[in-house]
Design a protein around this motif. Structure first.
Motif, mmCIF file in Angstrom:
data_model
loop_
_atom_site.group_PDB
_atom_site.id
_atom_site.type_symbol
_atom_site.label_atom_id
_atom_site.label_comp_id
_atom_site.label_asym_id
_atom_site.label_seq_id
_atom_site.Cartn_x
_atom_site.Cartn_y
_atom_site.Cartn_z
ATOM 1 N N LEU A 194 1.077 -1.085 -0.012
ATOM 2 C CA LEU A 194 0.120 0.208 -0.015
ATOM 3 C C LEU A 194 0.967 1.272 0.068
ATOM 4 N N HIS A 195 0.582 2.157 -0.770
ATOM 5 C CA HIS A 195 1.229 3.424 -0.616
ATOM 6 C C HIS A 195 0.384 4.807 -1.181
ATOM 7 N N GLY A 196 0.724 6.039 -0.927
ATOM 8 C CA GLY A 196 -0.121 7.107 -0.970
ATOM 9 C C GLY A 196 -0.540 7.350 -2.389
ATOM 10 N N LYS A 197 0.038 6.684 -3.515
ATOM 11 C CA LYS A 197 -0.069 7.369 -4.796
ATOM 12 C C LYS A 197 -1.179 6.652 -5.557
ATOM 13 N N THR A 198 -1.831 5.603 -4.760
ATOM 14 C CA THR A 198 -2.841 4.616 -5.740
ATOM 15 C C THR A 198 -3.778 4.080 -4.481
ATOM 16 N N LYS A 199 -4.945 3.822 -5.017
ATOM 17 C CA LYS A 199 -6.062 3.358 -3.887
ATOM 18 C C LYS A 199 -6.034 1.858 -4.288
ATOM 19 N N ARG A 200 -5.302 1.358 -5.143
ATOM 20 C CA ARG A 200 -5.076 -0.245 -5.040
ATOM 21 C C ARG A 200 -4.162 -0.697 -4.335
ATOM 22 N N PHE A 201 -4.406 -2.203 -3.943
ATOM 23 C CA PHE A 201 -3.329 -2.861 -3.060
ATOM 24 C C PHE A 201 -2.412 -3.425 -4.180
ATOM 25 N N CYS A 202 -1.143 -2.905 -4.349
ATOM 26 C CA CYS A 202 -0.212 -3.279 -5.340
ATOM 27 C C CYS A 202 0.343 -4.545 -4.943
ATOM 28 N N LEU A 203 1.087 -5.109 -5.979
ATOM 29 C CA LEU A 203 1.531 -6.493 -5.958
ATOM 30 C C LEU A 203 3.122 -6.205 -6.550
ATOM 31 N N TYR A 204 4.100 -6.322 -5.702
ATOM 32 C CA TYR A 204 5.389 -6.086 -6.192
ATOM 33 C C TYR A 204 6.448 -7.327 -5.957
ATOM 34 N N SER A 205 7.251 -7.441 -6.743
ATOM 35 C CA SER A 205 8.242 -8.533 -6.026
ATOM 36 C C SER A 205 9.292 -8.009 -5.334
ATOM 37 N N LEU A 206 9.935 -8.830 -4.071
ATOM 38 C CA LEU A 206 10.819 -8.282 -3.457
ATOM 39 C C LEU A 206 11.931 -7.980 -4.018
ATOM 40 N N GLN A 207 12.643 -8.567 -5.220
ATOM 41 C CA GLN A 207 13.769 -8.459 -5.989
ATOM 42 C C GLN A 207 13.487 -7.005 -6.462
ATOM 43 N N HIS A 208 12.560 -6.804 -7.130
ATOM 44 C CA HIS A 208 12.378 -5.327 -7.691
ATOM 45 C C HIS A 208 12.278 -4.044 -6.447
ATOM 46 N N LEU A 209 11.603 -4.534 -5.518
ATOM 47 C CA LEU A 209 11.823 -3.356 -4.470
ATOM 48 C C LEU A 209 13.286 -3.266 -3.884
ATOM 49 N N LEU A 210 13.847 -4.367 -3.655
ATOM 50 C CA LEU A 210 15.383 -4.289 -3.227
ATOM 51 C C LEU A 210 16.164 -3.551 -4.212
ATOM 52 N N HIS A 211 16.092 -3.989 -5.431
ATOM 53 C CA HIS A 211 16.867 -3.285 -6.395
ATOM 54 C C HIS A 211 16.636 -1.788 -6.571
ATOM 55 N N SER A 212 15.352 -1.409 -6.333
ATOM 56 C CA SER A 212 15.102 -0.038 -6.407
ATOM 57 C C SER A 212 15.589 0.547 -5.171
ATOM 58 N N ASN A 213 15.415 -0.046 -4.118
ATOM 59 C CA ASN A 213 16.273 0.756 -2.747
ATOM 60 C C ASN A 213 17.603 0.820 -2.889
ATOM 61 N N GLN A 214 18.443 0.013 -3.548
ATOM 62 C CA GLN A 214 19.720 0.029 -3.711
ATOM 63 C C GLN A 214 20.292 1.122 -4.479
ATOM 64 N N GLN A 215 19.800 1.582 -5.207
ATOM 65 C CA GLN A 215 20.008 2.672 -6.072
ATOM 66 C C GLN A 215 19.530 4.069 -5.742
ATOM 67 N N LEU A 216 19.292 4.162 -4.517
ATOM 68 C CA LEU A 216 18.708 5.398 -3.868
ATOM 69 C C LEU A 216 19.951 6.399 -3.432
ATOM 70 N N ILE A 217 20.565 7.329 -4.213
ATOM 71 C CA ILE A 217 21.795 7.801 -4.100
ATOM 72 C C ILE A 217 21.306 9.329 -4.017
ATOM 73 N N LYS A 218 20.585 9.914 -4.709
ATOM 74 C CA LYS A 218 20.089 11.312 -4.656
ATOM 75 C C LYS A 218 18.987 11.810 -4.457
ATOM 76 N N GLU A 219 18.619 13.085 -4.177
ATOM 77 C CA GLU A 219 17.445 13.405 -3.820
ATOM 78 C C GLU A 219 16.823 14.317 -5.075
#
Length: 276
Positions: free
Chosen positions: A222-247
């Motif tokens: 769940l997140h604030g940009k949609t009223k759907r219950f989204c379905l994400y893979s753990l691999q995609h979430l972790l990959h996205s998190n690991q490249q957070l380097i600038k604001e």
């Protein structure tokens, strides 16, 4: 002349009559197998009540690859959680609000008093955990992404815990790779798995202990940009998190950004909530 005057008088009177009431909203009809059981009717942002988890998860399943869309699926998600749309850069506060039930405005006021936000932005896992522990007995702690797996998620969910997770949100509402410029918070709140039966195209809710912790499972988010219950893979979430380097925001724009930015304060971390 008398007839004309009478017609004019009737026309004037009809203009002063109140307009007829609008027709009532039609009820939402949800198909598919399983009760869903997610809508409790207490969420003001839902235009149609109750909001059924089965319905919103079915919407997300329709966006998945054929292996999921053409299979029997089972899912578990924390009861009582409902989507909530954010206003402004309040994604972290909204995710926390969904988890604990405290209104976003109250969280915003407390976060401002703590000096960790100006407009609702939350560029630090430590700050979000601090806020969570200020507003309730949530036992919030910052953990390393190395601790996050399908097995650990299933165990935490079974224990009543939830996860606040930072990642980049892509333009297609999926985990993106924008180097942190679209950094976003979400709430990990359940799991979805292939059901293992011969009947395809079905979606059923099961107990958390009936879901195997396979890596092919998807996470109910769940997140604030949609009223759907989204379905994400753990691999995609972790990959996205690991490249957070600038604001994508700056202090010159009035945002409060901790020393080291998102790379030092969001990357490789998440917040575990020991919710009651």
């Amino acid at each position: 002349i008398l007839l004309l005057n009478r017609l004019l008088a009737e026309l004037i009177d009809s203009r002063n009559d109140p307009p007829p009431p609008p027709p009532p909203l039609s009820p939402l009809h949800v198909g598919g197998r399983g009760s869903g059981g997610g809508g409790d009717g207490n969420h003001n942002n839902s235009r149609v009540q109750p909001l059924d988890r089965n319905y919103t998860i079915q919407e997300s399943v329709a966006l998945l690859p054929d292996i999921y869309r053409n299979s029997s699926l089972v899912f578990w998600s924390r009861p009582g959680l409902l989507p909530r749309l954010q206003e402004g850069p309040t994604c972290g506060l909204v995710a926390l609000s969904i988890a604990c039930g405290v209104p976003v405005q109250q969280l915003l006021s407390r976060a401002k008093a703590l000096g960790v936000t100006q407009h609702g932005e939350m560029f630090s896992s430590q700050w979000l955990a601090l806020l969570a522990n200020q507003i309730g007995d949530l036992g919030a702690e910052v953990r390393s992404c190395q601790d996050l797996s399908m097995s650990s998620l299933k165990k935490w969910f079974a224990d009543g815990s939830l996860v606040l997770f930072p990642f980049d949100l892509g333009c297609d509402m999926r985990p993106g790779l924008n180097m942190g410029t679209r950094a976003h918070w979400c709430l990990l709140a359940g799991l979805l798995a292939l059901g293992g039966t011969t009947e395809s195209g079905t979606l059923s809710q099961v107990d958390i202990n009936e879901l195997p912790p396979h890596n092919s499972n998807l996470i109910v988010v769940l997140h604030g940009k949609t009223k759907r219950f989204c379905l994400y893979s753990l691999q995609h979430l972790l990959h996205s998190n690991q490249q957070l380097i600038k604001e994508g925001k700056s202090a010159s724009e009035g945002f409060i950004i901790p020393s080291g930015g998102v790379e030092a304060n969001l990357r490789s971390t998440f917040v575990l909530l020991r919710t009651p």
